[in-house]
Design an enzyme around this catalytic site. Structure first.
Site, PDB file in Angstrom:
ATOM      1  N   HIS A  78     -12.011  11.622  -6.452  1.00 45.78           N
ATOM      2  CA  HIS A  78     -10.722  11.452  -5.782  1.00 45.78           C
ATOM      3  C   HIS A  78      -9.928  10.339  -6.457  1.00 45.78           C
ATOM      4  O   HIS A  78     -10.468   9.265  -6.736  1.00 45.78           O
ATOM      5  CB  HIS A  78     -10.918  11.117  -4.306  1.00 45.78           C
ATOM      6  CG  HIS A  78      -9.643  10.758  -3.599  1.00 45.78           C
ATOM      7  ND1 HIS A  78      -9.444   9.542  -2.975  1.00 45.78           N
ATOM      8  CD2 HIS A  78      -8.492  11.456  -3.428  1.00 45.78           C
ATOM      9  CE1 HIS A  78      -8.238   9.511  -2.450  1.00 45.78           C
ATOM     10  NE2 HIS A  78      -7.633  10.663  -2.708  1.00 45.78           N
ATOM     11  N   SER A  79      -8.671  10.609  -6.750  1.00 46.91           N
ATOM     12  CA  SER A  79      -7.769   9.609  -7.326  1.00 46.91           C
ATOM     13  C   SER A  79      -8.355   9.041  -8.618  1.00 46.91           C
ATOM     14  O   SER A  79      -8.718   9.794  -9.523  1.00 46.91           O
ATOM     15  CB  SER A  79      -7.484   8.515  -6.288  1.00 46.91           C
ATOM     16  OG  SER A  79      -6.488   7.631  -6.733  1.00 46.91           O
TER      17      SER A  79
END
Length: 856
Positions: free
Chosen positions: A173-174
């Site tokens: 994520h990210s």
């Protein structure tokens, strides 16, 4: 009068700029669809079992940990190692928690229960101590090395098992997705340790805010490696963006580079993902139920039945991802689908000879095959379109070869269909299938349910309508429209002259229906052919529906296809489509794509004003007002509103200056601050220097105010004694007048310096925040992006804080110093817009020259 008129015009201009900036910011932060993600819930209490790491590894990375996610009986059973499932490693992003794995982990567990744990996934998660790696890049390499060690530790947990894995799948994520890609750059990393990489809202192209050189260097290393070694990278990678709801990471940054020799990478926006069809914000992308369900379905379809692990076949992996994330045919995934299907059994065969046909099925007791002979239709029409509201996964449409009225076998065309929220549809170009004699639509026997099947033959030109978008500067005052007054089921509206990211429009679709008693649903799909960023709007007709039209990725120069508005309509309704420019969304696009460069432009403007003040001091002996010089020197940029806001927050418009030369305690203070920078954090020392500078200015302003008050008292006293000592009075007033002027000049100069120094402090804040957050693990920040700057800035600001304009008026260096800000302002824009960490370097140079003017 002229001065007053100029000020009014300036005020009006500033008000307009603030208004436009507010519109743009509103569009970025609020101008998107509501959150349509369903929350994913745990059916049992989530547990995070800490995996014991080797002592040497734990000592090397004291702030990092590895966890195994579990719930209920699964968690209890797996407290006793080794494990038997398929390992998946979740990497959180900037300030992310290892507990964010629970949504995808819980859904995977429920799916495994549904198939009696024939296969199951073990979800691991890394605790990065919620580090702010988007603001400070010094720990990205450390995180990457730790993940490498985690992968090796995870695989050891399966040692001795019959179907022990040799690799792991990663969900990042990210910034966690970027760390996963960085694994390939490690010297001793084996690419075979990763079998699949899925990133969620990861800025692959460039950092959102390049606040230090470590972030940009890390990006350069990762992206250069992936580009130069694209032919040798076999890692199947999927990047999922959140769409316009994600204002933290714009979707254009998440698209992996398209290389002709690297075909194992896909990039898609969540609004285009089948069975998801929603935009997500930066955090909800990890718990959005629709998206996580799609992800887990793909994971289970990736399992190899022989090895009971994720397949090593790159073609299958790409096929599965295309099936679930790009185009879903409303059928379960099959690696080698049967193209020829048997059309036998006790079924009715019903010929259909009309060009448009509708069948409403309800409680059908018999299977029915409806056959459409194509010979006559080929002479008149170019395409055939069919749709069904029955969203099961069975085959429903076939093609017969050389048949008269019925056929025993048919080509299964269902694999070419497309799943939409309320229908599954298929469009065929007849000349692509010259061997087909009949089209067959299958209606199964059903009980208690109702669905509708429609088919129609048409000419492409009758269903393709061109709609040029309005001009960028029409400001929504003009519009263009088309009317769909035929009874078709499907239309393609070509949006001409639309392909740039700074374009933004509002599309309004008004539907009018006659004689309709039941609720009818229409689907409007915005299709962007050069990137997977489609979006769907579902409308209950008759209605008026507004659709936003803007892009994440600009149209490539070699792209000939145009953006389409695909309309799945009702034959009982008429539709009017209107497009007009949306000025607020244009401003939003400007902020979205270029807002990060604002600090560079503001600093450039201040530098120009600073240079003008130095030159006026050299040429006239007096320093002009900061606002006056900003208007005169920085006209092309017009950034006064932002600067004036900063000036207002810092205090009065005239920052004070003393008449006192450099104090004796200055060397001691400088040494102390340099030691602080060396032993702790450079940004911390810069902040202390800034506070010292502000304290000195405020103190000197108070001294000047006292000096002015005493001057007033002295003037009154001198009037009383005017007859006694007229010559003495004249000389005293003259002395006081000169002192006040010099002090005012110094105030104006320091007003500008404090603005420049403020931006240096703001741009160094991320590493300070990171250092404070991790202070319990280490006292000294390493690597430290601000330390070199701090070593030179500290003595420079100490000198500037203890000097005034009188001491530099006669400096030989003043003229040269006044000429430096102009080229430096150009440099800030040219080199600092995309790399914000370079801005303080440009700002520091004139400050250093200004300080040296005291000695030369």
């Amino acid at each position: 009068m002229f001065l007053h008129s100029v000020n009014l015009w300036n005020l009006a201009f500033y008000a307009l700029m603030v208004f436009m900036a507010t519109l743009g910011l509103w569009d970025v932060f609020f101008g998107f669809e509501e959150n349509k993600c369903s929350m994913s819930y745990m059916f049992e209490y989530p547990e995070y079992q800490k995996i014991e790491l080797p002592k040497k590894l734990a000592k090397r990375y004291p702030a990092y940990e590895l966890y195994l996610y579990g719930e209920g009986s699964y968690a209890e059973e797996h407290k006793i190692l080794p494990l038997t499932g398929i390992p998946v490693l979740f990497l959180p992003g900037n300030a992310g928690s290892y507990k964010q794995v629970r949504s995808v982990g819980s859904i995977a567990l429920r799916k495994a229960e549904d198939i009696d744990f024939k296969y199951h996934f073990d979800f691991f998660s890394v605790n990065f101590n919620e580090e702010l790696v988007a603001l400070y890049g010094g720990s990205l390499q450390k995180q990457t090395k730790f993940v490498h060690e985690c992968i090796k530790t995870i695989l050891k947990l399966y040692k001795g098992q019959e179907f022990a894995p040799k690799s792991v799948a990663i969900i990042g994520h990210s910034m966690g997705g970027l760390v996963a890609r960085a694994l390939l750059t490690l010297k001793n990393f084996k690419q075979d340790l990763i079998n699949l990489l899925i990133t969620q809202a990861t800025p692959h192209v460039a950092p959102v805010l390049p606040l230090d050189r470590f972030i940009t260097d890390f990006y350069m290393t990762v992206n250069n490696y992936w580009i130069l070694n694209a032919r040798h990278i076999n890692l199947t990678t999927l990047s999922v963006a959140g769409g316009f709801r994600d204002y933290q990471v714009r979707s254009g940054l998440t698209f992996l580079p398209k290389l002709s020799h690297h075909t194992s990478a896909l990039s898609v926006v969540s609004s285009a993902v089948p069975k998801t069809w929603v935009s997500t914000d930066h955090l909800s992308i990890v718990w959005c139920k629709q998206l996580q369900l799609t992800t887990i379905r793909a994971f289970f379809d990736l399992i190899d039945a022989d090895t009971k692990q994720i397949t090593q076949n790159p073609k299958k992996k790409l096929s599965v991802l295309n099936h679930h994330f790009i185009r879903h045919p409303a059928k379960h995934f099959e690696e080698n689908p049967a193209i020829i299907s048997d059309l036998t059994g006790t079924s009715m065969w019903v010929p259909v000879k009309v060009s448009k046909w509708t069948y409403v099925a309800y409680n059908e007791s018999d299977k029915i095959y409806f056959t459409f002979p194509l010979a006559n239709h080929r002479k008149i029409y170019t395409h055939v379109y069919c749709q069904s509201t029955m969203l099961d996964t069975n085959s429903w449409i076939f093609g017969c070869i050389n048949s008269t009225s019925m056929c025993r076998q048919g080509i299964d065309l269902s694999w070419k269909a497309e799943l939409l929220p309320t229908i599954k549809s298929l469009t065929l170009r007849l000349q692509d299938y010259p061997s087909l004699s009949h089209l067959v639509v299958y209606v199964p026997s059903i009980h208690g349910s109702k669905f509708v099947v429609d088919c129609e033959f048409f000419k492409k030109e009758t269903r393709t309508i061109q709609l040029p978008v309005t001009h960028l500067f029409s400001f929504g005052l003009s519009s263009r429209k088309v009317l769909l007054n035929t009874s078709g089921l499907f239309y393609n509206i070509e949006l001409l002259n639309f392909g740039q990211i700074y374009q933004a429009f509002k599309i309004n679709v008004v539907s009018k229906c006659s004689g309709v008693k039941e609720e009818i649903t229409s689907i409007y799909k915005l299709h962007i052919p050069w990137s997977y960023e489609d979006s769907l709007t579902i409308a209950q007709v008759p209605s008026s529906t507004e659709i936003s039209l803007k892009l994440h990725i600009a149209q490539p120069e070699n792209e000939s296809q145009v953006a389409l508005l695909k309309m799945y309509t009702s034959s009982d309704c008429q539709y009017e489509v209107t497009v007009k420019t949306s000025f607020s969304q244009i401003l939003g696009q400007v902020v979205r794509f270029h807002g990060g460069a604002l600090p560079a432009y503001v600093t450039s403007s201040i530098l120009l004003a600073y240079g003008g003040q130095l030159y006026s001091l050299f040429s006239t002996g007096h320093c002009l007002e900061y606002a006056t010089m900003l208007d005169k020197q920085a006209k092309p940029y017009k950034v006064d509103p932002f600067v004036l806001m900063i000036k207002f927050l810092l205090g009065p418009p005239e920052l004070p200056k003393d008449i006192k030369m450099i104090s004796l305690d200055l060397p001691f203070l400088t040494i102390v601050l340099i030691i602080v920078s060396w032993t702790t954090c450079g940004a911390f020392a810069i902040l202390l220097t800034y506070l010292y500078y502000v304290f000195k200015i405020v103190h000197l302003q108070a001294s000047l105010a006292t000096f002015k008050n005493s001057q007033t008292v002295n003037l009154k006293h001198s009037r009383r004694n005017e007859k006694k000592s007229n010559h003495h009075k004249d000389s005293t007033v003259h002395y006081l007048h000169l002192s006040a002027n010099d002090a005012e000049d110094s105030l104006r100069m320091h007003n500008t310096v404090i603005n420049l120094l403020t931006w240096i402090v703001l741009l160094s804040m991320p590493s300070l925040i990171y250092w404070l957050k991790n202070l319990r693990y280490y006292f000294k920040l390493s690597p430290d992006p601000c330390k070199p700057l701090a070593f030179i800035l500290i003595p420079t600001m100490a000198i500037l804080g203890n000097t005034h304009t009188v001491s530099i008026k006669s400096s030989k260096l003043l003229k040269t110093t006044s000429q430096f800000p102009l080229p430096l302002a150009v440099g800030v824009i040219a080199f600092g817009s995309a790399h914000l960490y370079r801005v303080p370097c440009f700002v520091f140079i004139p400050l250093l020259l200004h300080a040296l003017c005291n000695f030369m």
